[in-house]
Scaffold this active site. Structure first.
Site, PDB file in Angstrom:
ATOM      1  N   LYS B 103       0.818  -1.220   0.000  1.00 34.84           N
ATOM      2  CA  LYS B 103       0.000   0.000   0.000  1.00 34.84           C
ATOM      3  C   LYS B 103       0.850   1.267   0.000  1.00 34.84           C
ATOM      4  O   LYS B 103       0.418   2.315  -0.480  1.00 34.84           O
ATOM      5  CB  LYS B 103      -0.936  -0.001   1.209  1.00 34.84           C
ATOM      6  N   GLU B 125      -9.877   5.951   2.649  1.00 32.42           N
ATOM      7  CA  GLU B 125     -10.712   4.899   3.231  1.00 32.42           C
ATOM      8  C   GLU B 125      -9.763   3.748   3.560  1.00 32.42           C
ATOM      9  O   GLU B 125      -8.703   3.623   2.966  1.00 32.42           O
ATOM     10  CB  GLU B 125     -11.763   4.442   2.219  1.00 32.42           C
ATOM     11  N   SER B 394       1.654  -9.662  -0.704  1.00 35.54           N
ATOM     12  CA  SER B 394       1.349  -8.230  -0.683  1.00 35.54           C
ATOM     13  C   SER B 394       1.564  -7.569   0.672  1.00 35.54           C
ATOM     14  O   SER B 394       1.769  -6.367   0.753  1.00 35.54           O
ATOM     15  CB  SER B 394      -0.088  -8.001  -1.142  1.00 35.54           C
TER      16      SER B 394
END
Lengths: 279, 413
Positions: B103, B125, B394
């Site tokens: 991210k 969000e 991830s």
């Protein structure tokens, strides 16, 4: 009040009549299925009988991202009680059978897309719906629904906002005028950059914004978002042709006992009407 | 159907030309948002395209990726996992990036863009909290005000990340509407953006949303695939046969898929959250079980009921608990260039434990879905010893320890 105009372009006729009577056209909003299905029908019919110029019927959606807390809650409760896009169309038909007031559906794009644009517009037309407002469908994405609506003589009503630069207002003007076969819709002017909800004051910037819109668009202009009380209607009378009142009306009905809901909605409308006359 | 076809669909997959001028990937994507946001999206698109052509911006982005985020992340050959499944398995270690997940790549890119556009306030969000943490991190680093919207249900199951965001100076606003998860947090962030559009930059965390977000997120996440491509060439002297990534909104998947999209020999598989099982209705497998619709500004696959209302989803992993998916994944599915499968909660949990035990790596529950698919392929005998597979790991699983302990019936108190 020419009956022929009313049948071919009911929204235009409603605005023309209000203008002839030198007053702001009042457009109350009722969420289909809120507080419950029978009440929403009774409230809409009573508002029509009490002289609302156009009635906006909300179609609930799970993710109403242009709406503030009041309409979000109404939408969620309506869905929990079994309201749906298809039932809202049927409800519109029942309301239309009882009053001559033009009905405009306001709902998000996905439930319309899900039914099918052509099917939805055909069913809406059968139910007597005169117009359609889709808050998450900007002009750029509107062509498919525009053609389906035009086929069934339904006005697709576009929104402009204070964040719309003049170039976009021009674009909305072009699309809205082209979309309107009868020239019979209106432009929904969102009063501020924000979500729906009753507010104490209308923004100071509203007259300048409306002047920018008026410079480019000849369709009637209705102002919505924030509009909550008679004083707002008087202010709007100075600059625009109509006013949409949604959250404040829902709040008023929420505060009433079940037996007094209809009377409360009517008396709320009467309060607005008292300030709707032009000087 | 597309699930069974093996590869050459890339003939119809025109990855280089999409999104088009209307922000479409084939029929998917676009810009279905309130008028209030249209001019902001126009401005964002202009500035994003300028930034991508600006050497100073790109140099700064690469510098910060290297010195702040810790890139490049390693491509690790996993010997015991390889032996278990019967293929040569590599893990792309996004779990080792700063803040513990991929991210940060996107938050850094969009944060630098926000700075370039003179915005002093960023909003986001978050589901699992990883994107919220990444955004709070970048906001702290760039000296910006940061507000993160998070569903109450996610706040409950990801309390560690909530505390991290607060330490980083962000305000975490609980969202109590709807299913109280990522979907509702996204609605609320959009409402904030509509209200504060003049001074606020909305850092969307996945490859979803109105154009240009899916393109922008892809651009900032493609560093994963670009690195993996060079790393696998160095390790194996060739491209991989298969790439597996988990898909919620799909940002880590598009990040590793995109640089390989033109290589027809590389199979791309996205793994969605099967929850209690796709047949139970309690899942988040949008591409596997949904149909096209419009949510959060884009046309894409969507989990919806007969009336077009969005369905509440379920997954053990908060980061995959989302009823929509990025429009480019819908396009990849439609063209057959990528295929999509699902792994249920139980399989993800087993994969989580397997990776801990086999390789000494605690994966995020999200990434565990990709590992679960690899294990399933191994168990079915669908892999060969000479095949090269990359799994995009991830994120790391520290944030999930409480959830996993709960699921395993272990009390940590």
């Amino acid at each position: 009040m020419a009956e022929t105009t009313t049948s071919s372009a009911p929204i235009a006729a409603a605005f023309a009549r209000a203008r002839a009577e030198r007053r702001v056209a009042l457009i109350p909003y009722v969420m289909a299925g809120y507080p419950d299905e029978a009440s929403s029908e009774a409230i809409a019919v009573a508002l029509g009988q009490a002289g609302a110029d156009v009635i906006e019927l909300g179609v609930p959606f799970t993710d109403p991202l242009a709406d503030g807390a009041t309409i979000q809650h109404a939408s969620q409760r309506a869905l929990e009680q079994g309201m749906s896009a298809r039932r809202a169309l049927a409800l519109a038909g029942r309301i239309h059978a009882q009053i001559a007031t033009p009905l405009v559906l306001m709902g998000y794009y996905n439930p319309i897309l899900n039914i099918g644009l052509e099917r939805f517009c055909a069913d809406a037309a059968s139910a007597g719906v005169a117009g359609l407002i889709v808050p998450d469908l900007p002009p750029e994405e509107s062509e498919p629904l525009r053609s389906a609506a035009a086929t069934h003589n339904i006005e697709l009503i576009f929104l402009v906002t204070p964040t719309s630069p003049d170039t976009r207002i021009a674009q909305v003007a072009q699309v809205a005028q082209a979309a309107s076969k009868t020239g019979g819709g209106f432009i929904y002017c969102v009063s501020l950059s924000g979500v729906t909800g009753a507010r104490d004051q209308l923004p100071d910037t509203l007259p300048a914004f409306i002047a920018r819109v008026r410079a480019q668009i000849s369709l009637p202009l209705a102002i919505g978002f924030s509009v909550s009380k008679p004083a707002h209607i008087a202010q709007i009378g100075q600059i625009a042709d109509g006013a949409v009142v949604a959250s404040a009306l829902i709040n008023a009905v929420d505060a009433a006992t079940p037996a007094e809901r209809v009377a409360t909605a009517v008396s709320f409308l009467r309060g607005l009407q008292s300030s709707a006359g032009l000087e | 159907m597309s699930q069974q076809t093996d590869a050459p669909a890339s003939a119809t997959y025109q990855h280089a030309i999409y999104p088009d001028a209307r922000g479409r990937f084939g029929e998917f994507g676009g810009r279905f948002v309130p008028e209030s946001l249209m001019s902001a999206l126009d401005e964002l698109e202009r500035e994003f395209n300028r930034a991508l052509k600006d050497d100073a911006f790109l140099t700064e982005l690469r510098l910060q990726e290297r010195t702040y985020s810790g890139r490049p992340t390693p491509l690790y050959f996993a010997p015991r996992l390889s032996q278990r499944v019967g293929a040569r398995v590599y893990l792309k270690r996004e779990d080792l990036a700063h803040t513990g997940a991929h991210k940060i790549n996107n938050a850094l890119g969009q944060g630098l863009l926000a700075q370039r556009m003179g915005k002093r306030r960023v909003i986001a969000e978050t589901g699992a909290g990883q994107h919220g943490v990444a955004t709070a991190t970048i906001a702290a680093k760039l000296g910006m005000q940061c507000v993160v919207y998070m569903g109450e249900e996610d706040i409950r199951r990801q309390s560690l990340n909530v505390f991290r965001m607060k330490l980083l100076g962000a305000e975490v606003r609980p969202v109590s509407s709807g299913s109280r998860t990522l979907k509702d947090a996204t609605n609320e962030a959009m409402r904030d953006w509509v209200t504060n559009v003049a001074n606020t930059f909305y850092i969307i965390g996945s490859a979803v949303g109105p154009h240009p977000y899916p393109q922008m997120v892809r651009a900032f996440q493609s560093v994963i695939g670009q690195e993996a491509r060079a790393q696998i060439q160095e390790a194996e002297g060739r491209l991989p046969d298969l790439i597996i990534a988990c898909v919620g909104g799909g940002s880590n998947a598009i990040g590793i898929f995109y640089p390989f999209a033109g290589d027809a020999s590389v199979r791309l598989v996205g793994v969605e959250a099967g929850g209690d099982g796709v047949t139970t209705g309690r899942h988040s497998a949008t591409l596997v079980a949904g149909r096209p619709g419009v949510l959060h500004g884009a046309m894409s696959y969507l989990l919806q009921d007969d009336d077009g209302q969005v369905i509440e989803t379920h997954s053990i992993s908060a980061g995959l608990d989302y009823p929509g998916v990025g429009p480019e994944h819908s396009y990849l599915k439609a063209t057959g260039r990528a295929t999509y499968a699902s792994a249920d909660d139980a399989a993800a949990l087993r994969a989580f434990q397997t990776l801990c035990a086999d390789e000494g790596i605690i994966p995020a529950l999200e990434s565990s879905h990709a590992v679960a698919h690899l294990l399933a392929l191994g168990e079915r005998g669908d892999l060969r010893d000479d095949q090269v597979v990359i799994v995009n790991l991830s994120g790391r699983g520290d944030k999930d320890i409480n959830t996993v302990a709960d699921a395993l019936g272990v009390s940590l108190t």
